[in-house]
Design a protein around this motif. Structure first.
Motif, short mmCIF file in Angstrom:
data_model
loop_
_atom_site.label_atom_id
_atom_site.label_comp_id
_atom_site.label_asym_id
_atom_site.label_seq_id
_atom_site.Cartn_x
_atom_site.Cartn_y
_atom_site.Cartn_z
N LYS A 191 13.84 -45.24 -27.95
CA LYS A 191 14.19 -45.51 -29.36
C LYS A 191 14.07 -44.24 -30.20
CE LYS A 191 13.62 -50.31 -29.54
NZ LYS A 191 14.28 -51.01 -28.64
N LEU A 192 14.69 -44.28 -31.36
CA LEU A 192 14.58 -43.16 -32.30
C LEU A 192 13.10 -42.97 -32.64
CD1 LEU A 192 17.60 -44.04 -34.58
CD2 LEU A 192 17.42 -42.06 -33.07
N ASP A 193 12.65 -41.73 -32.58
CA ASP A 193 11.22 -41.47 -32.70
C ASP A 193 10.80 -41.27 -34.16
OD1 ASP A 193 8.61 -40.92 -32.21
OD2 ASP A 193 8.99 -39.35 -30.72
N VAL A 194 10.79 -42.37 -34.89
CA VAL A 194 10.47 -42.32 -36.32
C VAL A 194 9.06 -41.80 -36.55
CG1 VAL A 194 10.11 -43.76 -38.37
CG2 VAL A 194 12.11 -44.14 -36.91
N LYS B 2 25.16 -41.59 -45.72
CA LYS B 2 26.33 -40.80 -46.13
C LYS B 2 25.98 -39.81 -47.24
CE LYS B 2 29.27 -44.40 -46.30
NZ LYS B 2 30.43 -45.24 -46.41
N VAL B 3 25.25 -40.28 -48.24
CA VAL B 3 24.91 -39.43 -49.39
C VAL B 3 24.12 -38.20 -48.95
CG1 VAL B 3 23.41 -39.32 -51.43
CG2 VAL B 3 24.99 -41.23 -51.16
N HIS B 4 23.17 -38.41 -48.04
CA HIS B 4 22.27 -37.30 -47.66
C HIS B 4 22.61 -36.68 -46.30
CE1 HIS B 4 19.65 -37.87 -51.08
NE2 HIS B 4 19.58 -39.15 -50.83
N SER B 5 23.72 -37.09 -45.68
CA SER B 5 24.08 -36.62 -44.33
C SER B 5 22.87 -36.69 -43.40
CB SER B 5 24.59 -35.17 -44.37
OG SER B 5 25.61 -35.06 -45.30
N LEU B 6 22.25 -37.86 -43.33
CA LEU B 6 21.02 -38.02 -42.55
C LEU B 6 21.29 -38.03 -41.06
CD1 LEU B 6 19.47 -40.99 -44.61
CD2 LEU B 6 18.71 -38.61 -44.69
N SER B 7 20.43 -37.39 -40.29
CA SER B 7 20.47 -37.48 -38.82
C SER B 7 20.10 -38.91 -38.44
CB SER B 7 19.46 -36.51 -38.23
OG SER B 7 18.15 -37.00 -38.46
N PRO B 8 20.34 -39.31 -37.17
CA PRO B 8 19.97 -40.68 -36.78
C PRO B 8 18.48 -41.01 -37.01
CG PRO B 8 21.44 -39.75 -35.16
CD PRO B 8 21.14 -38.64 -36.12
N VAL B 9 17.57 -40.11 -36.62
CA VAL B 9 16.15 -40.46 -36.79
C VAL B 9 15.76 -40.48 -38.27
CG1 VAL B 9 15.14 -38.13 -36.52
CG2 VAL B 9 13.84 -40.13 -35.79
N CYS B 10 16.39 -39.63 -39.06
CA CYS B 10 16.12 -39.67 -40.51
C CYS B 10 16.72 -40.92 -41.14
CB CYS B 10 16.69 -38.42 -41.20
SG CYS B 10 15.76 -36.93 -40.81
N THR B 11 17.87 -41.36 -40.63
CA THR B 11 18.46 -42.61 -41.13
C THR B 11 17.50 -43.76 -40.87
OG1 THR B 11 20.66 -41.77 -40.56
CG2 THR B 11 20.48 -44.13 -41.00
N ALA B 12 16.91 -43.79 -39.66
CA ALA B 12 15.99 -44.87 -39.32
C ALA B 12 14.73 -44.81 -40.20
CB ALA B 12 15.61 -44.81 -37.85
N ALA B 13 14.15 -43.63 -40.33
CA ALA B 13 12.91 -43.48 -41.10
C ALA B 13 13.15 -43.79 -42.58
CB ALA B 13 12.36 -42.07 -40.95
#
Ligand SMILES: [Zn+2]
Length: 289
Positions: free
Chosen positions: A105-108, A31-42
């Protein structure tokens, strides 16, 4: 909201485990950084391992900083933790979006990159901080830290990290680090390896509503695992304030401040870790000079 970390001893103390659920931390960071899904995972995986390492520091004023600089589009990720652990951090490109990998899967790994370095800086009150550096091996974060522990701390650790993200945000997140002690037996390691393999991924276990203590018993394969510490205060929080921002401005030097006053009159600064905005008027800047 905070997350739970536990420390446990398996096989009569011959194996240690530290495990946590980090769902709240990862969701707050998203929420703080408005992360995309793959950025949230990484970034979620990195925050989780930062909390797991950070909470093993001894004194309140100790500080852990971790930086991963890979060749992927995410750019540098930086995290900071204290022993509580309160964690915070930032990602250079929080909006990076990539197609799912071959396993759906999310490509971290592609987001982080498979070349580059992990820097671990532990400030534990000595004259010089401890600095450990090791190369990124896969960009999946957990493998990279297992390699870091082997390289820099000569420990053969098992590291697992998982962040489950859907369109509404982080559903579950967590991780663990398992360390064999010097008196570990060959049969402990065999049993451990089998248990880790059979347990499957961290996010799957958490999704199946295993609590973190059950998860620790499952991955160690020791039903009599002794929990030696429970900590419910892990959270994502920034401790910035106007005073700290002033210090950062003063560090820029007189000339730079003078230029800001002449060009813009005042200044707005935002914190990298929480995106909070701080306004400085012309008068305030003059006072700093
Ligand atoms: Zn802040």
């Amino acid at each position: 909201m905070s997350d739970r970390i536990i420390k446990g001893l398996a096989y009569d103390g011959r194996v240690s485990i530290i495990a946590m659920e980090s769902t709240e931390i990862c969701e707050e960071a998203r929420k703080v950084h408005s992360l995309s899904p793959v950025c949230t995972a990484a970034f979620g995986r990195l925050l989780t391992v930062t909390a797991l390492i950070g909470c093993q520091m001894k004194s309140d004023d100790n500080k852990l900083t971790i930086q991963i600089k890979g060749n992927g589009p995410i750019g540098t990720m930086l995290t900071v933790a204290n022993p509580i652990p309160v964690v915070k951090g930032y990602v250079i490109n929080p909006a990076v979006d990539l197609p799912l990998n071959e396993f759906g899967k999310l490509d971290v790994s592609s987001a982080v990159g498979n070349e580059g370095f992990i820097h671990v800086i532990k400030d534990i009150g000595l004259k010089d901080p401890y600095v450990g550096i090791s190369p990124i091996v896969s960009g999946e974060i957990a493998d990279d830290f297992a390699n870091y522990f082997l390289d820099s701390e000569q420990t053969n650790s098992a590291v697992a990290l998982g962040v489950l993200v859907d369109k509404d945000g982080v559903r579950k997140a967590g991780g663990y680090i398992i360390n064999p002690m010097p008196d570990v037996r060959e049969e402990d390691l065999t049993a451990l390896e089998k248990a880790i393999f059979e347990a499957g991924s961290v996010s799957k276990m958490l999704e199946n509503n295993l609590d973190i203590e059950e998860l620790a018993r499952k991955v160690t394969g020791d039903k009599k695992l002794k929990i030696v510490e429970r900590n419910d205060s892990a959270k994502y929080e920034c401790d910035c304030n106007k005073g700290r921002m002033e210090k950062a401005l003063v560090a820029l030097g007189k000339e730079e401040l003078q230029k800001m006053i002449e060009e813009d009159g005042g200044l707005e600064m935002s914190c990298h870790f929480c995106n909070k905005k701080y306004q400085f008027s012309k008068e305030e800047l003059l006072k700093l000079i």
